[in-house]
Design an enzyme around this catalytic site. Structure first.
Site, PDB file in Angstrom:
ATOM      1  CG  ASP A 201      -1.986   0.985   1.244  1.00 45.23           C
ATOM      2  OD1 ASP A 201      -2.846   0.909   0.354  1.00 45.23           O
ATOM      3  OD2 ASP A 201      -1.993   1.865   2.133  1.00 45.23           O
ATOM      4  CD  GLU A 264      -2.038   2.338  -3.672  1.00 46.13           C
ATOM      5  OE1 GLU A 264      -3.144   2.780  -3.992  1.00 46.13           O
ATOM      6  OE2 GLU A 264      -1.585   2.438  -2.518  1.00 46.13           O
TER       7      GLU A 264
END
Ligand code: NOJ
Length: 529
Positions: A201, A264
């Site tokens: 993330d 990401e």
């Protein structure tokens, strides 16, 4: 056979666990539900699933606020359920990727509760604490990606802590060696349980400026954009020191053999590709989101495809993403007819494709009545259209009121749509599901689609064409990215697949043919040049 790794040959499928399949009837999807649907995924033809966070969490940001990195949230099941999922997936030849959320924890994580308890707590430095500015306000001008200041004043000690997202998601201090060690243990905990890799993330946000300098204003800011776009993120993202951290995560994964580290990262391509690491020792793949944000026309897409291919370092393996849980669904962004063209693009480009659950049946964005809004991005910045609930509605397995997702009340309403469900589309020649299965089967059977070079990437009017070449094998792809018929120069050969059903195997005479509006085709050229 070439020596490509499984994640280079394979196709990844993102499961948003709250919305995939609910086995216990509480209206929220769970691990047992995913396990029950693994056969569907295997038959669809994907190779790996990435599961968005399933860790214990107050769910303020639906799992991206982690309260324990080494356990499973009861709403999703138990560690036993997780182990069963991994075993079953592996039996079916599916890899399992987890979502690793290292930038911030939940404010209910014991690490943060310790950290906030006093200025001299041993975990104080695990998070980013600063004194107020002389006027008592926040220490600097940094803005949260969920609106307002990124600093929250804590009454216990009178200092502010930094949160790039919600105030319930304090950022960890990755300059602290103990944080790095603790997070390394987290990776190992899941690798030891057999996971095949991680999607990390907001990887490009991990390190912030050591001097906490103010971000400069963004001269290009337009009204209606999210709050933090008022500033250039000069001191809050993509700091040079982040690459050391990426390298050490990668080194840990490499100890376990062929695992995959995916970042990401929303950055322009020149910065994005630096996340492969100077020697290929960074992420295996920094997610490439360009197809999500691009204006949908042949000129733009051809430009993006060829520029990306050229920007990749020699050792870098490309990848493409068409949708995820943070962006409008592709069928809503570009319409259902172009969504078929987009699927053909995604699955014939060079690089690993990532599919988002439900896109294979052309699910559109759901309509969420105001009293059912769940997403904090909408609740905290109402009216600017940032809400992500529409792309997170439950998977539609059948035509029943709850779409076969749950026997309880689904946590988000079913999006619906005529024939937009697996049972209806199964076996129907014209359905999106059948088309996806054909595309995935084609990618599996044609080595040139996986290993082949990308050549002759051009656009002419509304048509985008390119070739995938491997040895003497030459596949020609033409995509009509608009609704009107369009001529295209095509090689002589055989039609392998069309977005319009029923023409496969047809002989193509060349040197030109007429593509119908919204039509895409893959031709095997009979001559190598
Ligand atoms: C990116 C995730 O994809 C998004 O859903 C989440 O809200 C933020 N990171 C914060 O973790």
């Amino acid at each position: 056979m070439s020596d490509l790794a499984w994640w280079q040959r394979g196709v990844i499928y993102q499961v948003y666990p709250r919305s995939f399949q609910d086995e216990n009837g509480d209206g929220v999807g769970d691990l047992a539900g995913i396990t029950a649907r693994l056969h569907y995924l295997r038959a669809l033809g994907v190779d790996a699933i990435w599961i968005s966070p399933v860790y214990p969490s107050p769910m303020v940001d639906f799992g991206y606020d982690v309260a324990d990195y080494c356990a499973i949230a009861p709403v999703f099941g138990t560690l036993g359920d997780f182990d069963r999922l991994v075993v079953h997936a592996h039996e079916l030849g599916l890899k399992v990727l987890l979502d690793f959320v290292p930038n911030h924890s939940s404010d209910k994580h014991p690490w943060f509760m310790d950290s906030r308890s006093s200025r001299d707590n041993p975990k104080r430095d695990w998070y980013l604490w600063r004194d107020p500015a002389p006027d008592g306000g926040p220490p600097n001008n940094w803005l949260s990606r969920m609106g307002g200041s990124a600093w929250e004043k804590d009454t216990v000690t009178g200092q502010y802590y930094y949160h790039a997202f919600l105030r319930e998601q304090p950022d960890l201090n990755w300059r602290n060696a103990d944080v790095r060690t603790a997070m390394d243990r987290v990776l190992r905990f899941w690798l030891d349980r057999g996971v095949d890799g991680f999607r990390v993330d907001v990887l490009w946000l991990l390190i912030k400026d050591a001097l906490f300098r103010d971000n400069p204003p963004n001269p290009q800011f337009k009204a209606g954009e999210p709050d933090h776009h008022r500033q250039l993120q000069t001191y809050t993202e993509d700091q040079p020191e982040v690459h050391d951290i990426v390298r050490s995560m990668r080194a840990t994964l490499d100890e376990y053999g062929e695992r995959v580290l995916i970042g990401e990262i929303y950055l322009p391509v020149p910065q994005l590709v630096s996340y492969y690491g100077p020697n290929g020792d960074g992420t295996n793949m920094p997610f490439n989101f360009q197809l999500i944000n691009a204006p949908w026309n042949a000129t733009e897409i051809a430009r993006i495809v060829s520029e990306y291919d050229h920007a990749l370092p020699l050792h870098a393996w490309p990848n493409w993403v068409l949708g995820n849980h943070d962006n409008r669904r592709v069928a809503s962004r570009i319409g259902p007819r172009q969504a078929r063209v987009a699927a053909m693009l995604l699955l014939t480009l060079r690089g690993t494709p990532t599919l988002y659950y439900g896109d294979e049946i052309a699910m559109a964005d759901g309509v969420i009545p105001p009293d059912r809004v769940q997403d904090p991005a909408e609740l905290r910045q109402p009216g600017i259209g940032q809400g992500r609930d529409p792309e997170r509605t439950p998977m539609q397995w059948d035509g029943s009121p709850n779409a076969g997702f749950s026997s309880g009340v689904p946590w988000l309403p079913i999006s619906g749509g005529d024939g937009i469900n697996v049972v209806h589309q199964d076996g129907k020649a014209s359905s999106m599901l059948t088309f996806y299965r054909c595309l995935l089967a084609l990618r599996r059977s044609e080595r040139a689609l996986v290993e082949g070079a990308m050549e002759r990437v051009v656009s002419s009017g509304n048509v985008h064409t390119y070739e995938r070449r491997l040895g003497g094998d030459r596949l020609f792809i033409a995509l009509n990215m608009a609704g009107a018929d369009a001529p295209v120069e095509a090689p002589e050969g055989t039609l392998l697949l069309s977005t319009t059903e029923g023409h496969e195997g047809k002989r193509i005479e060349g040197p030109s043919l007429l593509l119908a509006g919204d039509e895409g085709i893959v031709i095997r050229a009979s001559k190598p040049t």
